[in-house]
Design a protein around this motif. Structure first.
Motif, PDB file in Angstrom:
ATOM      1  N   LYS A  70       0.696  -1.278   0.114  1.00  0.00           N
ATOM      2  CA  LYS A  70      -0.143   0.049   0.018  1.00  0.00           C
ATOM      3  C   LYS A  70       0.822   1.140   0.025  1.00  0.00           C
ATOM      4  O   LYS A  70       1.925   1.108   0.621  1.00  0.00           O
ATOM      5  N   ASP A  71       0.506   2.486  -0.670  1.00  0.00           N
ATOM      6  CA  ASP A  71       1.080   3.617  -0.710  1.00  0.00           C
ATOM      7  C   ASP A  71       0.713   4.410   0.701  1.00  0.00           C
ATOM      8  O   ASP A  71      -0.282   4.660   0.749  1.00  0.00           O
ATOM      9  N   LEU A  72       1.798   4.546   1.225  1.00  0.00           N
ATOM     10  CA  LEU A  72       1.732   5.029   2.801  1.00  0.00           C
ATOM     11  C   LEU A  72       2.456   6.418   2.789  1.00  0.00           C
ATOM     12  O   LEU A  72       2.468   7.074   3.774  1.00  0.00           O
ATOM     13  N   SER A  73       2.699   6.968   1.566  1.00  0.00           N
ATOM     14  CA  SER A  73       3.381   8.149   1.711  1.00  0.00           C
ATOM     15  C   SER A  73       2.646   9.544   2.262  1.00  0.00           C
ATOM     16  O   SER A  73       3.300  10.272   2.845  1.00  0.00           O
ATOM     17  N   GLY A  74       1.472   9.321   1.943  1.00  0.00           N
ATOM     18  CA  GLY A  74       0.736  10.545   2.476  1.00  0.00           C
ATOM     19  C   GLY A  74      -0.070  10.144   3.809  1.00  0.00           C
ATOM     20  O   GLY A  74      -0.852  11.144   4.431  1.00  0.00           O
ATOM     21  N   ILE A  75       0.548   9.429   4.721  1.00  0.00           N
ATOM     22  CA  ILE A  75       0.087   9.152   6.055  1.00  0.00           C
ATOM     23  C   ILE A  75       1.037   9.614   7.211  1.00  0.00           C
ATOM     24  O   ILE A  75       2.151   8.975   6.964  1.00  0.00           O
ATOM     25  N   THR A  76       0.719  10.020   8.110  1.00  0.00           N
ATOM     26  CA  THR A  76       1.566  10.537   9.326  1.00  0.00           C
ATOM     27  C   THR A  76       1.567   9.256  10.328  1.00  0.00           C
ATOM     28  O   THR A  76       0.766   8.926  10.473  1.00  0.00           O
ATOM     29  N   PHE A  77       2.869   8.839  10.633  1.00  0.00           N
ATOM     30  CA  PHE A  77       3.022   7.712  11.524  1.00  0.00           C
ATOM     31  C   PHE A  77       3.500   7.881  12.775  1.00  0.00           C
ATOM     32  O   PHE A  77       4.521   8.837  12.975  1.00  0.00           O
ATOM     33  N   SER A  78       3.231   7.346  13.653  1.00  0.00           N
ATOM     34  CA  SER A  78       4.155   7.463  15.073  1.00  0.00           C
ATOM     35  C   SER A  78       4.877   6.041  15.014  1.00  0.00           C
ATOM     36  O   SER A  78       4.667   5.046  14.870  1.00  0.00           O
ATOM     37  N   LYS A  79       6.542   6.187  15.090  1.00  0.00           N
ATOM     38  CA  LYS A  79       7.368   5.017  15.070  1.00  0.00           C
ATOM     39  C   LYS A  79       7.146   4.373  16.082  1.00  0.00           C
ATOM     40  O   LYS A  79       7.235   4.612  17.416  1.00  0.00           O
TER      41      LYS A  79
END
Length: 233
Positions: A70-79
């Motif tokens: 899945k393209d995750l480039s536009g999603i903000t993540f918590s590491k």
């Protein structure tokens, strides 16, 4: 598959009650993703011959080729930085606690020969917000077999099982950091470097804790030599 069907039903209910357009769009995308995953699970379950590494129990996410990730480039993540791991001859297993993981509508992990990428979308944080979590390592210590690696998902935790390509080989860590450091140190030693140069290289690549130990050892060694010199005089 029952859990996935329940997730889709719940998401559709949220769609009906949502008032903001961007929320509706996000929920619509999640429903499509989950319906696609459910269709693949049903198809796999109907096949007479099971594929290597394919698991269809409700706690395990089926692996998909990295090319279909899945393209995750536009999603903000918590590491996700807190985890533990162990290893045997065949597998390296990574353990990570993640409260309310089972409430996430979109959880997956993709694998390549030298990496894995885990994510969980929309996990409740207990304060009324939804958080996206991710754990990604792009330079594993050794190569793995992606088709036999898997993600095991539980209610409040998950386990990533990495199938070693070269079974029996001991990993010095999860990523290649320690392996590269050792290779550089060996190359330096083979080049005829002095003991001082080797120690300086070790100190440069050491962690804060390791540097403290090296400094302590150097001080104790110097003190011992000075005492021995005094005893001879």
């Amino acid at each position: 598959m029952d859990i996935l069907e329940q997730d889709i039903t719940e998401l559709k209910k949220l769609q009906e009650t949502a008032s903001r357009d961007n929320v509706k769009k996000l929920l619509s995308e999640l429903v499509k993703d989950q319906e696609s995953k459910l269709a693949k699970l049903k198809k796999a379950a109907s096949d007479k011959e099971s594929k290597p590494g394919l698991k269809l129990d409700d706690s395990t996410v089926v692996n998909e080729p990295a090319a279909n990730a899945k393209d995750l480039s536009g999603i903000t993540f918590s590491k996700l930085g807190k985890y533990s791991y162990d290893q045997g001859k065949a597998f390296v297993k990574i353990y990570c606690d993640l409260k309310d993981l089972y409430l996430s509508p979109d959880v997956d992990c993709t694998f390549t020969t030298d990496s894995f990428d885990f994510y969980a979308i929309g996990v409740p944080d207990g304060k009324g917000k939804l958080v996206n979590h991710r754990m990604k390592i792009c330079d594993l210590c050794e190569d793995i077999d992606p088709s036999k690696s898997s993600l095991i998902r539980k209610e409040h935790k998950f386990v990533i099982r990495l199938q070693k390509k070269n079974q029996g080989v001991e990993w010095s860590g999860l990523d290649s950091t320690e392996k590269i450091k050792k290779a550089q140190h060996s190359k330096l030693a083979d080049s005829g470097a002095t003991t001082e140069e080797l120690l300086a290289n070790m100190y440069k690549n050491a962690t804060d804790e390791q540097r403290a130990d090296l400094s302590k050892a150097a001080f104790e060694g110097q003190t011992k030599r000075m005492n021995e010199a005094k005893g001879k005089n």
